[in-house]
Design a protein around this motif. Structure first.
Motif, mmCIF file in Angstrom:
data_model
loop_
_atom_site.group_PDB
_atom_site.id
_atom_site.type_symbol
_atom_site.label_atom_id
_atom_site.label_comp_id
_atom_site.label_asym_id
_atom_site.label_seq_id
_atom_site.Cartn_x
_atom_site.Cartn_y
_atom_site.Cartn_z
ATOM 1 N N THR A 127 7.317 -74.943 -79.342
ATOM 2 C CA THR A 127 8.276 -76.436 -78.761
ATOM 3 C C THR A 127 6.992 -77.485 -79.037
ATOM 4 O OG1 THR A 127 9.765 -74.786 -77.659
ATOM 5 C CG2 THR A 127 9.594 -77.335 -77.056
ATOM 6 N N ILE A 128 7.366 -78.504 -79.555
ATOM 7 C CA ILE A 128 6.596 -79.864 -79.867
ATOM 8 C C ILE A 128 7.485 -80.695 -78.418
ATOM 9 C CG2 ILE A 128 5.813 -81.629 -80.877
ATOM 10 C CD1 ILE A 128 6.219 -79.909 -83.494
ATOM 11 N N THR A 129 6.533 -81.131 -77.570
ATOM 12 C CA THR A 129 6.945 -82.027 -76.520
ATOM 13 C C THR A 129 6.265 -83.081 -76.515
ATOM 14 O OG1 THR A 129 7.873 -80.195 -75.186
ATOM 15 C CG2 THR A 129 7.651 -82.288 -73.918
ATOM 16 N N SER A 130 6.751 -84.361 -76.469
ATOM 17 C CA SER A 130 6.099 -85.767 -76.404
ATOM 18 C C SER A 130 7.170 -86.878 -75.741
ATOM 19 C CB SER A 130 5.449 -85.882 -77.501
ATOM 20 O OG SER A 130 6.474 -86.489 -78.544
ATOM 21 N N TYR A 131 6.543 -87.890 -75.462
ATOM 22 C CA TYR A 131 7.352 -89.028 -75.283
ATOM 23 C C TYR A 131 7.223 -90.060 -76.325
ATOM 24 C CZ TYR A 131 7.036 -87.253 -70.495
ATOM 25 O OH TYR A 131 7.209 -86.298 -69.536
ATOM 26 N N LEU A 132 8.642 -90.315 -76.969
ATOM 27 C CA LEU A 132 8.529 -91.277 -78.163
ATOM 28 C C LEU A 132 9.062 -92.635 -77.822
ATOM 29 C CD1 LEU A 132 10.372 -88.935 -80.755
ATOM 30 C CD2 LEU A 132 7.913 -89.368 -80.347
ATOM 31 N N ASP A 137 7.735 -102.876 -85.827
ATOM 32 C CA ASP A 137 8.056 -102.692 -87.117
ATOM 33 C C ASP A 137 8.711 -101.528 -87.431
ATOM 34 O OD1 ASP A 137 6.323 -104.516 -88.087
ATOM 35 O OD2 ASP A 137 4.644 -103.436 -87.780
ATOM 36 N N TYR A 138 9.729 -100.852 -86.300
ATOM 37 C CA TYR A 138 10.372 -99.647 -86.000
ATOM 38 C C TYR A 138 9.883 -98.784 -86.558
ATOM 39 C CZ TYR A 138 13.546 -104.009 -86.426
ATOM 40 O OH TYR A 138 14.158 -105.139 -86.425
ATOM 41 N N GLU A 139 8.471 -98.341 -86.253
ATOM 42 C CA GLU A 139 7.822 -96.940 -86.189
ATOM 43 C C GLU A 139 7.942 -96.497 -85.163
ATOM 44 O OE1 GLU A 139 4.101 -98.323 -88.028
ATOM 45 O OE2 GLU A 139 5.011 -98.071 -89.971
ATOM 46 N N VAL A 140 8.365 -94.901 -84.942
ATOM 47 C CA VAL A 140 8.486 -94.383 -83.790
ATOM 48 C C VAL A 140 7.145 -93.372 -83.806
ATOM 49 C CG1 VAL A 140 9.667 -92.581 -82.743
ATOM 50 C CG2 VAL A 140 10.714 -94.268 -84.010
ATOM 51 N N PHE A 141 6.535 -93.340 -82.522
ATOM 52 C CA PHE A 141 5.365 -92.573 -82.063
ATOM 53 C C PHE A 141 5.189 -92.008 -80.803
ATOM 54 C CE2 PHE A 141 4.517 -96.980 -81.488
ATOM 55 C CZ PHE A 141 3.835 -97.138 -80.428
ATOM 56 N N SER A 142 4.521 -91.111 -80.690
ATOM 57 C CA SER A 142 4.364 -90.446 -79.216
ATOM 58 C C SER A 142 3.167 -91.362 -78.267
ATOM 59 C CB SER A 142 3.790 -89.033 -79.348
ATOM 60 O OG SER A 142 4.603 -88.381 -80.277
ATOM 61 N N ILE A 170 14.452 -75.540 -87.512
ATOM 62 C CA ILE A 170 13.954 -76.502 -86.438
ATOM 63 C C ILE A 170 15.373 -76.524 -85.440
ATOM 64 C CG2 ILE A 170 13.494 -78.982 -85.828
ATOM 65 C CD1 ILE A 170 11.985 -79.051 -88.387
ATOM 66 N N GLU A 171 15.145 -76.703 -84.317
ATOM 67 C CA GLU A 171 16.333 -76.939 -83.159
ATOM 68 C C GLU A 171 15.887 -78.088 -82.415
ATOM 69 O OE1 GLU A 171 19.112 -74.861 -79.997
ATOM 70 O OE2 GLU A 171 17.275 -73.796 -80.673
ATOM 71 N N LEU A 172 16.743 -79.124 -82.372
ATOM 72 C CA LEU A 172 16.473 -80.383 -81.809
ATOM 73 C C LEU A 172 17.124 -79.986 -80.300
ATOM 74 C CD1 LEU A 172 17.614 -83.410 -84.048
ATOM 75 C CD2 LEU A 172 15.353 -82.915 -82.859
ATOM 76 N N LEU A 173 16.001 -80.113 -79.234
ATOM 77 C CA LEU A 173 16.340 -79.939 -77.882
ATOM 78 C C LEU A 173 16.819 -81.254 -77.169
ATOM 79 C CD1 LEU A 173 13.926 -77.252 -76.860
ATOM 80 C CD2 LEU A 173 16.150 -76.869 -77.650
ATOM 81 N N THR A 174 16.447 -82.338 -77.867
ATOM 82 C CA THR A 174 16.664 -83.478 -77.661
ATOM 83 C C THR A 174 16.975 -84.428 -78.836
ATOM 84 O OG1 THR A 174 14.269 -84.564 -77.576
ATOM 85 C CG2 THR A 174 15.119 -84.030 -75.592
ATOM 86 N N GLY A 175 17.656 -85.704 -78.889
ATOM 87 C CA GLY A 175 17.999 -86.175 -80.048
ATOM 88 C C GLY A 175 17.554 -87.494 -80.243
ATOM 89 N N LYS A 176 16.222 -87.876 -80.615
ATOM 90 C CA LYS A 176 15.665 -89.094 -80.519
ATOM 91 C C LYS A 176 15.397 -89.633 -82.258
ATOM 92 C CE LYS A 176 15.495 -89.001 -76.135
ATOM 93 N NZ LYS A 176 16.611 -89.447 -75.372
ATOM 94 N N LYS A 177 15.605 -90.922 -82.314
ATOM 95 C CA LYS A 177 15.259 -91.567 -83.694
ATOM 96 C C LYS A 177 13.951 -90.771 -84.215
ATOM 97 C CE LYS A 177 14.582 -95.832 -86.006
ATOM 98 N NZ LYS A 177 14.469 -97.269 -85.879
ATOM 99 N N ASN A 178 14.142 -90.396 -85.384
ATOM 100 C CA ASN A 178 12.961 -89.821 -86.153
ATOM 101 C C ASN A 178 12.365 -88.778 -85.566
ATOM 102 O OD1 ASN A 178 12.289 -93.096 -87.818
ATOM 103 N ND2 ASN A 178 13.833 -91.924 -88.107
ATOM 104 N N GLN A 179 12.822 -88.016 -84.443
ATOM 105 C CA GLN A 179 12.127 -87.129 -83.717
ATOM 106 C C GLN A 179 11.511 -85.996 -84.807
ATOM 107 O OE1 GLN A 179 14.137 -85.534 -80.443
ATOM 108 N NE2 GLN A 179 13.424 -83.384 -80.651
ATOM 109 N N ILE A 180 12.048 -85.334 -85.358
ATOM 110 C CA ILE A 180 11.461 -84.281 -86.149
ATOM 111 C C ILE A 180 10.500 -84.743 -87.234
ATOM 112 C CG2 ILE A 180 11.987 -82.615 -88.021
ATOM 113 C CD1 ILE A 180 14.794 -82.335 -87.022
#
Length: 241
Positions: A127-132, A137-142, A170-180
């Motif tokens: 499981t990968i966990t971070s804060y996004l 520029d609409y780029e998502v990052f941790s 892959i199972e999304l445990l949360t649903g954030k933009k561009n998460q995967i």
């Protein structure tokens, strides 16, 4: 597609829609008076953007439920979204009540994807966990701080491997933009075909991300339903002998 037999017996049958009004660019997996579940093709937006208003799943399906009538006031409600270049299962509600019910249960909804990433992962599951967060520029990052980003959790399992690629469930445990896409890019294994977070020198191809199935409770009957969209052959081509 898996459905409750009891629910199907009790649900009033939908009248067939004339061929000329059937949606193009997506496949309807299921429809009743409350919901529409479709298999969206890669390259099709879920909802309108500043550069595109009509070639979207929402616009196409709104015309479909209105059956070509300009006087129709029928609405279609967005429950969740897929990136333009992500294919697979997408759910819409036919009423505000159905949408609200689905939103309330969304944390319990199960969503699984398949993806092809560059390289061979050392850890075959995890499981990968971070804060996004997102920049101007609409780029998502941790980021490290929970005060600067939103919690994102992605569970994965390696299904197949080739010399330079891995096929993941892959199972999304949360649903954030561009998460995967962000999580695996930051892990050193960007998705194949990701022109935003992926390898800049990689050959051009479609994004190797597919929404395979979704499980939720029907907003009217409460029955648990599961819908599955077949994985495109493109994904399997990386692992052919």
């Amino acid at each position: 597609m898996l459905l409750s037999a009891l629910y199907l017996k009790t649900m009033k049958k939908m009248k067939p829609v004339p061929y000329r009004h059937r949606p193009k660019g997506l496949t309807i997996l299921y429809e009743d008076r409350d919901i529409i579940v479709v298999d969206k093709s890669a390259g099709l937006l879920t909802v309108k953007a500043t550069y595109e208003k009509e070639k979207t799943a929402h616009h196409i399906l709104t015309n479909y439920v209105r059956k070509g009538s300009f006087k129709s006031t029928k609405q279609l409600f967005v429950v969740h979204r897929l990136d333009r270049d992500t294919s697979g299962v997408l759910l819409f509600a036919k009423s505000a009540e159905a949408k609200e019910n689905l939103k309330l249960q969304w944390k319990a909804v199960r969503k699984k994807y398949v993806a092809v990433v560059h390289g061979i992962l050392i850890e075959k599951s995890g499981t990968i966990t971070s804060y996004l967060t997102e920049n101007d520029d609409y780029e998502v990052f941790s980021v490290q701080s929970s005060r600067k980003g939103e919690l994102a959790k992605t569970r994965y399992k390696v299904l197949r491997e080739a010399k330079r690629f891995s096929l993941l469930e892959i199972e999304l445990l949360t649903g954030k933009k561009n998460q995967i896409r962000v999580h695996f890019a930051e892990k050193g294994h960007p998705l194949v075909g990701d022109d935003k977070y992926g390898k800049k020198d990689a050959p051009k191809s479609r994004l190797a991300l597919h929404s395979q199935y979704i499980t939720f409770r029907h907003p009217h009957s409460g029955k648990e339903l599961t819908f599955e969209a077949e994985v495109p052959g493109f994904f399997k081509s990386f692992f052919d002998a």
